[in-house]
Motif scaffolding. Structure first.
Motif, PDB file in Angstrom:
ATOM      1  N   VAL A   1       0.844  -1.210   0.000  1.00 53.66           N
ATOM      2  CA  VAL A   1       0.000   0.000   0.000  1.00 53.66           C
ATOM      3  C   VAL A   1       0.873   1.252   0.000  1.00 53.66           C
ATOM      4  N   HIS A   2       1.874   1.258   0.842  1.00 53.90           N
ATOM      5  CA  HIS A   2       2.788   2.395   0.950  1.00 53.90           C
ATOM      6  C   HIS A   2       3.454   2.683  -0.396  1.00 53.90           C
ATOM      7  N   LYS A   3       3.912   1.601  -1.049  1.00 60.09           N
ATOM      8  CA  LYS A   3       4.576   1.754  -2.356  1.00 60.09           C
ATOM      9  C   LYS A   3       3.622   2.281  -3.409  1.00 60.09           C
ATOM     10  N   ILE A   4       2.416   1.726  -3.453  1.00 60.26           N
ATOM     11  CA  ILE A   4       1.416   2.145  -4.449  1.00 60.26           C
ATOM     12  C   ILE A   4       1.098   3.628  -4.311  1.00 60.26           C
ATOM     13  N   LEU A   5       0.955   4.091  -3.066  1.00 65.07           N
ATOM     14  CA  LEU A   5       0.635   5.510  -2.846  1.00 65.07           C
ATOM     15  C   LEU A   5       1.789   6.395  -3.308  1.00 65.07           C
ATOM     16  N   GLY A   6       3.006   5.923  -3.110  1.00 66.17           N
ATOM     17  CA  GLY A   6       4.180   6.668  -3.595  1.00 66.17           C
ATOM     18  C   GLY A   6       4.166   6.793  -5.111  1.00 66.17           C
ATOM     19  N   PHE A   7       3.894   5.675  -5.799  1.00 70.12           N
ATOM     20  CA  PHE A   7       3.826   5.700  -7.273  1.00 70.12           C
ATOM     21  C   PHE A   7       2.685   6.591  -7.755  1.00 70.12           C
ATOM     22  N   ALA A   8       1.540   6.503  -7.061  1.00 67.04           N
ATOM     23  CA  ALA A   8       0.340   7.246  -7.489  1.00 67.04           C
ATOM     24  C   ALA A   8       0.562   8.753  -7.442  1.00 67.04           C
TER      25      ALA A   8
ATOM     26  N   LYS B   1     -12.492  -9.650   0.919  1.00 63.36           N
ATOM     27  CA  LYS B   1     -11.449 -10.070  -0.016  1.00 63.36           C
ATOM     28  C   LYS B   1     -11.187  -8.940  -0.994  1.00 63.36           C
ATOM     29  N   ALA B   2     -10.058  -9.005  -1.655  1.00 61.17           N
ATOM     30  CA  ALA B   2      -9.710  -7.973  -2.644  1.00 61.17           C
ATOM     31  C   ALA B   2      -8.724  -8.547  -3.639  1.00 61.17           C
ATOM     32  N   SER B   3      -8.703  -7.946  -4.816  1.00 63.52           N
ATOM     33  CA  SER B   3      -7.584  -8.192  -5.730  1.00 63.52           C
ATOM     34  C   SER B   3      -6.537  -7.122  -5.421  1.00 63.52           C
ATOM     35  N   TRP B   4      -5.325  -7.302  -5.944  1.00 61.69           N
ATOM     36  CA  TRP B   4      -4.289  -6.272  -5.754  1.00 61.69           C
ATOM     37  C   TRP B   4      -4.773  -4.941  -6.345  1.00 61.69           C
ATOM     38  N   CYS B   5      -5.486  -5.050  -7.450  1.00 60.43           N
ATOM     39  CA  CYS B   5      -6.012  -3.854  -8.115  1.00 60.43           C
ATOM     40  C   CYS B   5      -7.039  -3.127  -7.227  1.00 60.43           C
ATOM     41  N   GLU B   6      -7.925  -3.905  -6.601  1.00 53.44           N
ATOM     42  CA  GLU B   6      -8.942  -3.305  -5.716  1.00 53.44           C
ATOM     43  C   GLU B   6      -8.296  -2.676  -4.478  1.00 53.44           C
ATOM     44  N   LEU B   7      -7.278  -3.340  -3.944  1.00 50.45           N
ATOM     45  CA  LEU B   7      -6.571  -2.796  -2.780  1.00 50.45           C
ATOM     46  C   LEU B   7      -5.886  -1.481  -3.152  1.00 50.45           C
ATOM     47  N   ALA B   8      -5.232  -1.460  -4.306  1.00 45.13           N
ATOM     48  CA  ALA B   8      -4.551  -0.240  -4.762  1.00 45.13           C
ATOM     49  C   ALA B   8      -5.551   0.887  -4.993  1.00 45.13           C
ATOM     50  N   THR B   9      -6.658   0.571  -5.649  1.00 42.48           N
ATOM     51  CA  THR B   9      -7.681   1.584  -5.951  1.00 42.48           C
ATOM     52  C   THR B   9      -8.252   2.182  -4.682  1.00 42.48           C
ATOM     53  N   GLU B  10      -8.562   1.332  -3.711  1.00 39.97           N
ATOM     54  CA  GLU B  10      -9.130   1.795  -2.437  1.00 39.97           C
ATOM     55  C   GLU B  10      -8.142   2.709  -1.708  1.00 39.97           C
ATOM     56  N   ALA B  11      -6.870   2.342  -1.722  1.00 39.65           N
ATOM     57  CA  ALA B  11      -5.847   3.153  -1.053  1.00 39.65           C
ATOM     58  C   ALA B  11      -5.717   4.519  -1.720  1.00 39.65           C
TER      59      ALA B  11
ATOM     60  N   ASP C   1      -7.806   3.378   8.397  1.00 38.92           N
ATOM     61  CA  ASP C   1      -7.030   3.680   9.611  1.00 38.92           C
ATOM     62  C   ASP C   1      -5.561   3.893   9.269  1.00 38.92           C
ATOM     63  N   TYR C   2      -5.048   3.009   8.448  1.00 39.64           N
ATOM     64  CA  TYR C   2      -3.645   3.085   8.044  1.00 39.64           C
ATOM     65  C   TYR C   2      -3.366   4.386   7.295  1.00 39.64           C
ATOM     66  N   VAL C   3      -4.210   4.679   6.320  1.00 38.44           N
ATOM     67  CA  VAL C   3      -4.001   5.866   5.474  1.00 38.44           C
ATOM     68  C   VAL C   3      -4.213   7.160   6.261  1.00 38.44           C
ATOM     69  N   TYR C   4      -5.305   7.214   7.023  1.00 39.21           N
ATOM     70  CA  TYR C   4      -5.647   8.468   7.718  1.00 39.21           C
ATOM     71  C   TYR C   4      -4.818   8.702   8.968  1.00 39.21           C
TER      72      TYR C   4
ATOM     73  N   THR D   1     -14.987 -11.038  15.530  1.00 36.80           N
ATOM     74  CA  THR D   1     -14.939 -11.130  14.068  1.00 36.80           C
ATOM     75  C   THR D   1     -13.951 -10.081  13.567  1.00 36.80           C
ATOM     76  N   PRO D   2     -12.966 -10.484  12.770  1.00 30.92           N
ATOM     77  CA  PRO D   2     -12.025  -9.495  12.243  1.00 30.92           C
ATOM     78  C   PRO D   2     -12.755  -8.405  11.462  1.00 30.92           C
ATOM     79  N   ARG D   3     -12.306  -7.167  11.620  1.00 28.86           N
ATOM     80  CA  ARG D   3     -13.013  -6.087  10.926  1.00 28.86           C
ATOM     81  C   ARG D   3     -12.635  -6.077   9.438  1.00 28.86           C
ATOM     82  N   PRO D   4     -13.468  -5.436   8.612  1.00 26.63           N
ATOM     83  CA  PRO D   4     -13.206  -5.418   7.174  1.00 26.63           C
ATOM     84  C   PRO D   4     -11.882  -4.733   6.843  1.00 26.63           C
ATOM     85  N   TRP D   5     -11.204  -5.256   5.834  1.00 27.44           N
ATOM     86  CA  TRP D   5      -9.904  -4.689   5.451  1.00 27.44           C
ATOM     87  C   TRP D   5     -10.029  -3.231   5.010  1.00 27.44           C
ATOM     88  N   VAL D   6     -11.175  -2.868   4.416  1.00 26.39           N
ATOM     89  CA  VAL D   6     -11.355  -1.482   3.940  1.00 26.39           C
ATOM     90  C   VAL D   6     -11.283  -0.509   5.120  1.00 26.39           C
ATOM     91  N   GLN D   7     -11.924  -0.884   6.205  1.00 32.34           N
ATOM     92  CA  GLN D   7     -11.906  -0.061   7.428  1.00 32.34           C
ATOM     93  C   GLN D   7     -10.473   0.066   7.962  1.00 32.34           C
TER      94      GLN D   7
END
Length: 294
Positions: A168-175, A220-230, A282-285, A272-278
């Motif tokens: 995620v950190h790398k993708i945001l740097g490239f973006a 669940k997510a694809s790498w593409c969905e994870l990158a897009t969400e970030a 937290d990570y980004v903000y 129950t583990p919380r959703p990865w999007v949530q």
């Protein structure tokens, strides 16, 4: 449930590792005496060094987050991968049995071949497709052969979190530098936030769990969905274009589908583990805002 306050934990990889640093923080917050160690403090491949460390520290728990994780390089460095992913856990397990210490060892979704289309449970057949997956599975098997009750193996996946660079950190740097990115869309898995993984690991410890558990954030997510969400979370103006795995040939084969089922974890802990999007938000903000210098 057991009270962990005042217990002592050694965290291998606790000073510099992505997961190890989050574990160290979360264990400290539970009033557990923590001994985070890096490879400069002990030699993970030297049994005498490990034995001396255990005799010196006398821990109640050892968390092993040390692994050879360079998935593609492992195809050429099978021996190095084997030493860290198979020999080290086997040695630790044997020493923990000898000293009556609980071992918490981390494994991976790469033990599966990815040919399912529904989440993998702990009982599903393993069939790793890479040296990394094979050596991690061999580590699990060597631990199971010890017949020692105080071993907890946590399978996890797709880690992101504070303190260390990650996908995620790398993708945001490239973006921030590009108008568009191409990201693989035909691999799906379970993105996992390391502070959550640390919390859930502690929950299993409190419930005296043993054996194998899947622990990941839900969804669940694809790498593409994870990158897009970030990228969307950061409001960066960068387009993400999905591409197939074949567009980025890699030396090691990745499982096309490796989403992990966490119902066993929920059954034991009641959580129950919380959703990865949530967790990603937290990570980004929070984490990335607090560590702009990272």
């Amino acid at each position: 449930m057991i009270d962990l306050a005042g217990k002592k934990a050694v965290i291998l990889g606790g000073k510099t590792g992505l997961l190890g640093q989050s574990l160290t923080e979360k264990l400290q917050a539970q009033d557990i005496i923590t001994i985070p160690l890096s490879r400069s403090d002990f030699d993970p491949l030297n049994e005498e060094s490990l034995t001396a460390m255990l005799e010196r520290e006398e821990p109640d728990f050892i968390f092993n987050t040390v692994a050879y994780t360079m998935v593609d390089l492992a195809e050429d460095e099978e021996n190095k991968a084997h030493l860290l992913n198979t020999t080290l856990p086997a040695t630790l397990g044997r020493l923990c049995k000898q000293f009556k210490i609980k071992l918490i060892h981390y494994s991976t979704d790469f033990v599966f071949d990815g040919k399912k289309d529904s989440p993998y449970s702990e009982e599903d057949k393993t069939n790793p497709q890479s040296v990394y997956g094979e050596t991690k599975l061999a580590g699990e098997e060597r631990l199971n052969e010890l017949n020692y009750d105080e071993i907890l193996i946590i399978r996890t996946a797709w880690l992101f979190g504070p303190h260390k660079t990650n996908f995620v950190h790398k993708i945001l740097g490239f973006a921030k530098e590009r108008e568009s990115l191409t990201v693989v869309h035909d691999q799906s898995g379970s993105p996992t936030y390391t502070p959550d993984l640390a919390d859930y690991s502690i929950e299993l410890l409190k419930h005296e769990a043993k054996g194998i558990f899947n622990v990941v954030n839900s969804g669940k997510a694809s790498w593409c969905e994870l990158a897009t969400e970030a990228i969307d979370s950061c409001a960066i103006n960068c387009r993400v274009d999905p591409v197939p795995t074949s567009a980025y040939p890699t030396k090691a084969t990745r499982p096309p589908y490796s989403v992990l089922d966490t119902s066993k974890f929920t059954e034991v802990t009641g959580k129950t583990p919380r959703p990865w999007v949530q967790a990603l938000r937290d990570y980004v903000y929070n984490d990335l805002k607090d560590h702009q210098e990272d």
